[in-house]
Design an enzyme around this catalytic site. Structure first.
Site, PDB file in Angstrom:
ATOM      1  N   THR A 133      20.294  15.825  41.526  1.00 41.56           N
ATOM      2  CA  THR A 133      19.926  17.095  42.204  1.00 41.56           C
ATOM      3  C   THR A 133      19.663  17.020  43.631  1.00 41.56           C
ATOM      4  OG1 THR A 133      18.236  17.560  40.304  1.00 41.56           O
ATOM      5  CG2 THR A 133      17.696  18.234  42.347  1.00 41.56           C
ATOM      6  N   GLY A 134      19.767  17.709  44.693  1.00 44.24           N
ATOM      7  CA  GLY A 134      20.036  17.799  45.927  1.00 44.24           C
ATOM      8  C   GLY A 134      21.125  18.405  46.653  1.00 44.24           C
ATOM      9  N   SER A 135      21.341  18.310  48.015  1.00 46.90           N
ATOM     10  CA  SER A 135      22.528  18.917  48.779  1.00 46.90           C
ATOM     11  C   SER A 135      23.737  18.171  48.357  1.00 46.90           C
ATOM     12  CB  SER A 135      22.067  18.830  50.089  1.00 46.90           C
ATOM     13  OG  SER A 135      21.641  17.551  50.410  1.00 46.90           O
ATOM     14  N   GLY A 158      22.043  11.813  44.763  1.00 45.86           N
ATOM     15  CA  GLY A 158      22.183  11.429  45.938  1.00 45.86           C
ATOM     16  C   GLY A 158      20.670  10.568  46.159  1.00 45.86           C
ATOM     17  N   GLY A 191      13.020  14.131  47.103  1.00 42.60           N
ATOM     18  CA  GLY A 191      12.455  15.125  48.038  1.00 42.60           C
ATOM     19  C   GLY A 191      12.692  16.493  47.466  1.00 42.60           C
ATOM     20  N   GLU A 223      15.240  12.861  37.314  1.00 48.55           N
ATOM     21  CA  GLU A 223      16.344  11.809  37.763  1.00 48.55           C
ATOM     22  C   GLU A 223      16.198  10.410  37.123  1.00 48.55           C
ATOM     23  OE1 GLU A 223      16.940  14.244  42.083  1.00 48.55           O
ATOM     24  OE2 GLU A 223      15.583  12.475  41.865  1.00 48.55           O
ATOM     25  N   LYS A 251      20.840   8.154  55.743  1.00 41.92           N
ATOM     26  CA  LYS A 251      19.976   7.570  54.647  1.00 41.92           C
ATOM     27  C   LYS A 251      19.570   6.330  54.797  1.00 41.92           C
ATOM     28  CE  LYS A 251      19.744  12.263  53.610  1.00 41.92           C
ATOM     29  NZ  LYS A 251      20.128  12.700  52.525  1.00 41.92           N
TER      30      LYS A 251
END
Length: 217
Positions: A28-30, A82, A96, A103, A121
């Protein structure tokens, strides 16, 4: 190269770790979103995907990839996701986006966990990014007090409910010198579902995109 270009590049690099005719775990995430979009181009080579959040599930459906329940999938060959922070030892802070529990479950069910990040990161020590802790709402205040005793400053993520129906405390100011030890200590607090440290089961591979290309940690 801007940050989105780095995310797209590292997402494409992760495709080489996805075997044909497999069920792949998807985070999940950008950066994971870029991976999902790239995965859609080779959907005919996949049996399906296990998603770590409702948001990722919706994006996978949109690109035509069948969704498989983890209980029906068995052990997954690879999970791609990510992170909000990573060290060179591949210990992570995640969550975040609030999907840390699912996850962590999908990562635990996978033979190989590939983490995809851009070079912003990478940190020498985890803790600059607030550590997410998913809590059962009834226990929020007592967990917050316990986190304060550990040296953190927990802040309720206002207006946010996880896919599991719980709340998130974002813990600021922690000095995380021993990530696996702290991960265990927080998880043992009554009322905690899990926290966003991925150190007891770190990433097996971190792919990190920078201006000069993709580095493997």
């Amino acid at each position: 190269m801007n940050q989105d270009e780095k995310k797209r590049r590292v997402a494409l690099a992760a495709l080489e770790f996805v075997p044909d005719d497999c069920i792949v775990g998807v985070g999940t995430g950008s950066t994971a979103n870029f991976f999902i979009d790239a995965l859609g181009e080779r959907r005919h080579r996949l049996r399906g995907a296990v998603a770590s959040s409702e948001a990722s599930a919706a994006r996978l459906r949109a690109v035509g990839i069948p969704l498989i329940d983890l209980n029906d999938a068995g052990e997954l060959p690879v999970y791609v996701d990510g992170a909000d922070e990573t060290t060179r030892e591949r210990c992570l802070i995640k969550g975040g986006g609030g999907a840390l529990t699912r996850e962590k479950i999908v990562a635990a069910a996978s033979k190989v966990f590939v983490c995809v990040v851009d070079d912003t990161k990478l940190v020498a020590q985890l803790g600059r990014f607030p550590l997410p802790v998913e809590v059962i709402p009834l226990a929020r205040a007592q967990v917050a007090r316990a986190l304060e005793a550990l040296g953190g400053r927990p802040v309720l993520r206002e207006g946010f409910i996880t896919d599991n129906g719980n709340q998130i405390l974002d813990v600021h100011g922690l000095s995380i010198e021993a990530p696996a030890t702290l991960e265990t200590a927080i998880n043992q607090l009554t009322g905690v579902v899990t926290n966003g440290l991925f150190a007891r089961r770190p990433a097996d591979i971190v792919l990190m995109a920078g201006d000069s290309g993709v580095e493997r940690l």
